[in-house]
Enzyme design. Structure first.
Site, PDB file in Angstrom:
ATOM      1  CE  LYS A 151     -44.628  -5.027 -18.945  1.00  0.00           C
ATOM      2  NZ  LYS A 151     -44.956  -5.524 -17.599  1.00  0.00           N
ATOM      3  CD  GLU A 180     -49.480 -16.319  -4.454  1.00  0.00           C
ATOM      4  OE1 GLU A 180     -50.696 -16.132  -4.312  1.00  0.00           O
ATOM      5  OE2 GLU A 180     -48.763 -16.986  -3.667  1.00  0.00           O
ATOM      6  CG  PHE A 219     -51.451  -5.110 -23.617  1.00  0.00           C
ATOM      7  CD1 PHE A 219     -50.570  -4.076 -23.870  1.00  0.00           C
ATOM      8  CD2 PHE A 219     -51.598  -5.529 -22.281  1.00  0.00           C
ATOM      9  CE1 PHE A 219     -49.851  -3.470 -22.843  1.00  0.00           C
ATOM     10  CE2 PHE A 219     -50.873  -4.930 -21.251  1.00  0.00           C
ATOM     11  CZ  PHE A 219     -50.004  -3.900 -21.538  1.00  0.00           C
ATOM     12  N   GLY A 220     -54.761  -5.488 -23.221  1.00  0.00           N
ATOM     13  CA  GLY A 220     -55.465  -5.246 -21.956  1.00  0.00           C
ATOM     14  C   GLY A 220     -56.643  -4.283 -22.095  1.00  0.00           C
ATOM     15  CB  THR A 277     -40.382  -7.894 -17.570  1.00  0.00           C
ATOM     16  OG1 THR A 277     -41.459  -8.277 -18.423  1.00  0.00           O
ATOM     17  CG2 THR A 277     -39.266  -7.303 -18.398  1.00  0.00           C
ATOM     18  CE  LYS A 315     -50.250   1.474 -23.805  1.00  0.00           C
ATOM     19  NZ  LYS A 315     -50.567   0.045 -23.789  1.00  0.00           N
ATOM     20  CG  ASP A 318     -47.585  -5.014 -10.233  1.00  0.00           C
ATOM     21  OD1 ASP A 318     -47.718  -5.944 -11.056  1.00  0.00           O
ATOM     22  OD2 ASP A 318     -48.439  -4.777  -9.359  1.00  0.00           O
ATOM     23  CB  SER A 319     -48.482  -1.495 -14.855  1.00  0.00           C
ATOM     24  OG  SER A 319     -48.436  -2.583 -15.737  1.00  0.00           O
TER      25      SER A 319
HETATM   26  P1  IMP Z   1     -48.475  -5.847 -15.818  1.00  0.00           P
HETATM   27  O1  IMP Z   1     -48.184  -5.608 -14.382  1.00  0.00           O
HETATM   28  O2  IMP Z   1     -47.714  -4.928 -16.745  1.00  0.00           O
HETATM   29  O3  IMP Z   1     -48.368  -7.290 -16.221  1.00  0.00           O
HETATM   30  O4  IMP Z   1     -50.017  -5.433 -16.063  1.00  0.00           O
HETATM   31  C1  IMP Z   1     -51.074  -6.034 -15.337  1.00  0.00           C
HETATM   32  C2  IMP Z   1     -52.390  -5.829 -16.062  1.00  0.00           C
HETATM   33  O5  IMP Z   1     -52.737  -4.436 -16.080  1.00  0.00           O
HETATM   34  C3  IMP Z   1     -52.385  -6.249 -17.528  1.00  0.00           C
HETATM   35  O6  IMP Z   1     -52.695  -7.610 -17.668  1.00  0.00           O
HETATM   36  C4  IMP Z   1     -53.468  -5.373 -18.122  1.00  0.00           C
HETATM   37  O7  IMP Z   1     -54.739  -5.909 -17.860  1.00  0.00           O
HETATM   38  C5  IMP Z   1     -53.330  -4.087 -17.317  1.00  0.00           C
HETATM   39  N1  IMP Z   1     -52.421  -3.154 -18.009  1.00  0.00           N
HETATM   40  C6  IMP Z   1     -51.193  -2.749 -17.597  1.00  0.00           C
HETATM   41  N2  IMP Z   1     -50.638  -1.890 -18.478  1.00  0.00           N
HETATM   42  C7  IMP Z   1     -51.553  -1.752 -19.474  1.00  0.00           C
HETATM   43  C8  IMP Z   1     -51.552  -1.002 -20.703  1.00  0.00           C
HETATM   44  O8  IMP Z   1     -50.604  -0.299 -21.071  1.00  0.00           O
HETATM   45  N3  IMP Z   1     -52.669  -1.114 -21.452  1.00  0.00           N
HETATM   46  C9  IMP Z   1     -53.733  -1.879 -21.103  1.00  0.00           C
HETATM   47  N4  IMP Z   1     -53.767  -2.610 -20.003  1.00  0.00           N
HETATM   48  C10 IMP Z   1     -52.691  -2.548 -19.175  1.00  0.00           C
END
Ligand code: IMP
Length: 198
Positions: free
Chosen positions: A12, A40, A150-151, A7, A173, A69-70
């Site tokens: 993180k 990618e 966020f998100g 990351t 959280k 990845d999330s």
């Molecule tokens: P990443 O893989 O952690 O970059 O997450 C990919 C996307 O999943 C993010 O841009 C958010 O849209 C969503 N996301 C992942 N984790 C969270 C969270 O803890 N809260 C809200 N959205 C999340």
């Protein structure tokens, strides 16, 4: 031994660094290795993306590498937005537009069940890769509420609560999130492996 984190997200990095801060492990980030290419995220699963990121970083640096990845899976949408969570409403990444799209897709839908998922992958220099998965179950609110996080946080109400992650204290959280669960599992599963150099 060296452990490299995929990351580039400072928040993180700090969190993971603290967790793996024990004797004999030197934690560095991909930022310390400018030669690492941008990966990618085109896998069909969180596992595939996390494995791809960790393996690439491990191959290029020669060190153990950790990637995550999330995203959000909504039951009534057959798991969408899933691996497309970041770019659900298109490029560039726009959290507000993603939330607006999600609410539109769920208009009139009674089943609001959803879960956040976080997969972490550890790649070993000998070619092995292992993964752990953390989840946080909940439901999607009728409208955005709160400004924390966020998100999709303003839309996500975790199980056992009435407020969204956007409204809840960040300390709540960070205790119950998908990322927290994945990290707990990662430490349990890998602390021993990493502490004993191979
Ligand atoms: P990443 O893989 O952690 O970059 O997450 C990919 C996307 O999943 C993010 O841009 C958010 O849209 C969503 N996301 C992942 N984790 C969270 C969270 O803890 N809260 C809200 N959205 C999340």
């Amino acid at each position: 031994m060296n452990l490299i984190l995929a990351t580039r997200n400072e928040h993180k990095l700090l969190e993971i660094r603290k967790l793996f801060d024990f004797a004999g492990v030197r934690v560095q980030s991909a930022l310390d290795f400018p030669e690492v290419p941008e990966v990618e995220e085109d896998g069909g699963t969180f596992e595939a993306n996390a494995i791809k990121k960790a393996s690439t970083l491990c191959r290029v640096t020669g060190f153990h590498a950790l990637a995550d990845d999330s995203g959000l899976e909504v039951k009534a949408l057959a798991g969408e937005p899933g691996v497309y969570s970041a770019r659900y409403a298109g490029e560039p990444v726009d959290y507000h537009a993603n939330n607006v799209k999600l609410l539109r897709e769920l208009q009139g839908v009674e089943n609001r069940e959803a879960r956040f998922v976080c997969v972490m992958a550890l790649a070993f220099p000998d070619g092995r890769v292992e993964t752990v998965r953390g989840e946080c179950r909940g439901r999607i609110a009728a409208a955005c509420r709160g400004t924390n996080g966020f998100g999709y946080d303003p839309l996500f109400i975790p199980e056992g609560h009435e407020q969204t992650f956007g409204e809840l204290e960040e300390s709540v959280k960070s205790r119950i999130s998908h990322r927290a669960h994945a990290m707990q599992q990662a430490v349990t599963a890998w602390k021993q492996l990493l502490a004993i150099p191979r």
